[in-house]
Design an enzyme around this catalytic site. Sequence first.
Site, PDB file in Angstrom:
ATOM      1  N   LEU A  18       0.933  -1.053   0.126  1.00  0.00           N
ATOM      2  CA  LEU A  18      -0.115  -0.158  -0.031  1.00  0.00           C
ATOM      3  C   LEU A  18       1.008   1.197   0.058  1.00  0.00           C
ATOM      4  O   LEU A  18       0.332   2.288   0.392  1.00  0.00           O
ATOM      5  CB  LEU A  18      -0.804  -0.087   1.295  1.00  0.00           C
ATOM      6  CG  LEU A  18      -2.308   0.387   0.954  1.00  0.00           C
ATOM      7  CD1 LEU A  18      -2.977   0.216  -0.016  1.00  0.00           C
ATOM      8  CD2 LEU A  18      -3.164   0.409   2.439  1.00  0.00           C
ATOM      9  N   LEU A 153      -7.397   8.032  -0.948  1.00  0.00           N
ATOM     10  CA  LEU A 153      -6.660   7.107  -2.127  1.00  0.00           C
ATOM     11  C   LEU A 153      -6.082   5.986  -0.969  1.00  0.00           C
ATOM     12  O   LEU A 153      -5.271   6.325  -0.230  1.00  0.00           O
ATOM     13  CB  LEU A 153      -5.483   7.774  -2.696  1.00  0.00           C
ATOM     14  CG  LEU A 153      -4.570   6.904  -3.498  1.00  0.00           C
ATOM     15  CD1 LEU A 153      -5.197   6.290  -4.567  1.00  0.00           C
ATOM     16  CD2 LEU A 153      -3.293   7.775  -4.041  1.00  0.00           C
ATOM     17  N   SER A 154      -6.199   4.930  -1.652  1.00  0.00           N
ATOM     18  CA  SER A 154      -5.547   3.499  -1.010  1.00  0.00           C
ATOM     19  C   SER A 154      -5.626   3.528   0.271  1.00  0.00           C
ATOM     20  O   SER A 154      -6.723   3.207   0.785  1.00  0.00           O
ATOM     21  CB  SER A 154      -3.922   3.723  -1.442  1.00  0.00           C
ATOM     22  OG  SER A 154      -3.386   2.581  -1.253  1.00  0.00           O
ATOM     23  N   GLY A 155      -4.676   3.844   1.168  1.00  0.00           N
ATOM     24  CA  GLY A 155      -4.769   3.507   2.694  1.00  0.00           C
ATOM     25  C   GLY A 155      -5.787   4.513   3.210  1.00  0.00           C
ATOM     26  O   GLY A 155      -6.580   4.606   4.081  1.00  0.00           O
ATOM     27  N   HIS A 287      -2.531   1.619  -9.618  1.00  0.00           N
ATOM     28  CA  HIS A 287      -2.750   2.164  -8.395  1.00  0.00           C
ATOM     29  C   HIS A 287      -2.590   3.446  -8.147  1.00  0.00           C
ATOM     30  O   HIS A 287      -1.421   4.194  -8.437  1.00  0.00           O
ATOM     31  CB  HIS A 287      -2.013   1.306  -7.344  1.00  0.00           C
ATOM     32  CG  HIS A 287      -2.404   1.368  -5.922  1.00  0.00           C
ATOM     33  ND1 HIS A 287      -3.761   1.098  -5.494  1.00  0.00           N
ATOM     34  CD2 HIS A 287      -1.841   1.966  -4.849  1.00  0.00           C
ATOM     35  CE1 HIS A 287      -3.808   1.318  -4.190  1.00  0.00           C
ATOM     36  NE2 HIS A 287      -2.659   1.821  -3.912  1.00  0.00           N
TER      37      HIS A 287
END
Length: 418
Positions: A18, A153-155, A287
Site C-alpha cells: 500500500l 486514496l489507497s490507505g 494504483h
Amino acid sequence: MRRIRTRSGRSAGVLAGLLVAAAALVAVATPAQAASLTQVASFGSNPGNLVMYAYRPDNLPSGAPAVVLLHGCAQDAAGYFANSGWRKYADQWRFAVIVPEQRSANNSSACFNWFETGDTSRGQGEALSIKQMVDHARSAYGTAANRVYVSGLSGGGAMSAAMLATYPDVFAAGSVIAGIPYRCATGMVNAFSCMSPGVDKTPAQWGDLVRAAHSGYTGARPRVAIWHGTADYTVMPANAVESRDQWTNVLGVSQTPTSTSALPGGTSLEVYGNDAVRLYRVSGMGHGTPVNPGSGVDQCGTAAAYFLNTICSTYRDALFFGLDGGGTPSPTPSPTVSPSPTVSPSSTVSPSPTVSPSPTGAPTCVTASNYAHVTAGRAYHSGGYAYANGSNQRMGLYNTFYTTALRQVGANHWTIGC
C-alpha cells in the site's frame, strides 16, 4: 516485502503493497490568490496524533461545504492536495478542504492505520482525530454541519470508508479510491490478504460490519462513490466489487445497476439505486488517483507517481457531492471518450434513442443518453444532473455520455429501469 514493525497500542507497520508514493510529488503552479494550505496547530484532543491542514478559499461564505482529503501511504497533505486537483474546484465553488496528515511516529510509511480497530472505531484514535478536524472547521470557519464529505486514496481510501461507517451522522457522502471495504482487516495479520487477493463476503456480511460501527443508528447514510483501476495490482480490483456490495447493502439498494455509461479515459460508470452508490472502473489503470491535467471544466490535477492521467475523478466526485451549487456546465467531450452505443459522435446532436417495442397496454421503455431524454421531454436537468419527469429520480450527469433506461408509467411520468 519489507518487515512490519509495531509499537505499543498502535501499528507503525509498513504495508508494502500500500505504498502509494515512493517518488517525489510534482508541484503545481499556485493560483494568484492569497489562500493557501495551512497547518492548524490545535483542533481538539487529537487521540490519533494526526496533523491537520486546511484550505479556505478567499471569501469563503458562511455555511460552505467541507471536504476531507486522506492521502495514501508515503504521501503527505500538501502533495495530495496539490496533485489531486481539489484546489481548482474549491476556488471555483467556494468550499473548505480539510487535509489530515499521518505522522511517521504512528506509522513508519505514513499510512493511515485503516487496519487497526483502535483507529477505525467511533470515538477512538485516528477516526476521532479526523472528526475533531471537521468540528474545528465548523466552529472556526463556519462550514456547514450537513455538507461534509470525505475522499481518499489507497490507505486513505480505506480510511475514507472507515469515516463513512463510523460517522454517518457527520458525512453526507464520500469516495473510496483504490481502497478496501470497511473492517476487511482488524490487524496487520489479515491486512495483506485484504489488499490481495481480496476478501469475499456476502453483501449482508459487509453491511453488518458498517452497521455495527455505529450501533443503533437509524439516520440517513452517506452516498458512496468507488473508484478502481482494472490493472491495480497493489489493491486488487476485487475490492471495488466488495465495496460496492457493502455500500449497496447499507443503503438498501440492489447490487444490479440502474444505469451504466462510458466516460472519458476508458472509464465505465455503474450507478446503483437512485444514485446512492457509484462504481467507476478505469480500464488499464494501475494504483492511484485518476487525474486529467488540463484547463477544461472537467480536467484537473497533475500527473505524477500514483496520480494517473486518465479522468479527473475530483470533478466527478465534486459533482456527486453537489459542490457545484447548481451552476455546473456539462463536461466538455474529450477526444479520448469511448461513447456508448447509443451516443452520437457529435456532442451537439441528440442521439437516436433505442425504444423497446411494447405490446398493447405495456409501458413504453426508452434507453438513451440523459441529454436525449431531456431533449425529448422525458426528463429535466438541474444543477448539472438529469431527473426523470414525474418520479424526479436522479439519472446522473446531464450530458451525452450517461445512458439511462426510462419506463413510462403514466402521462409525463417516467421511472428509472425497464
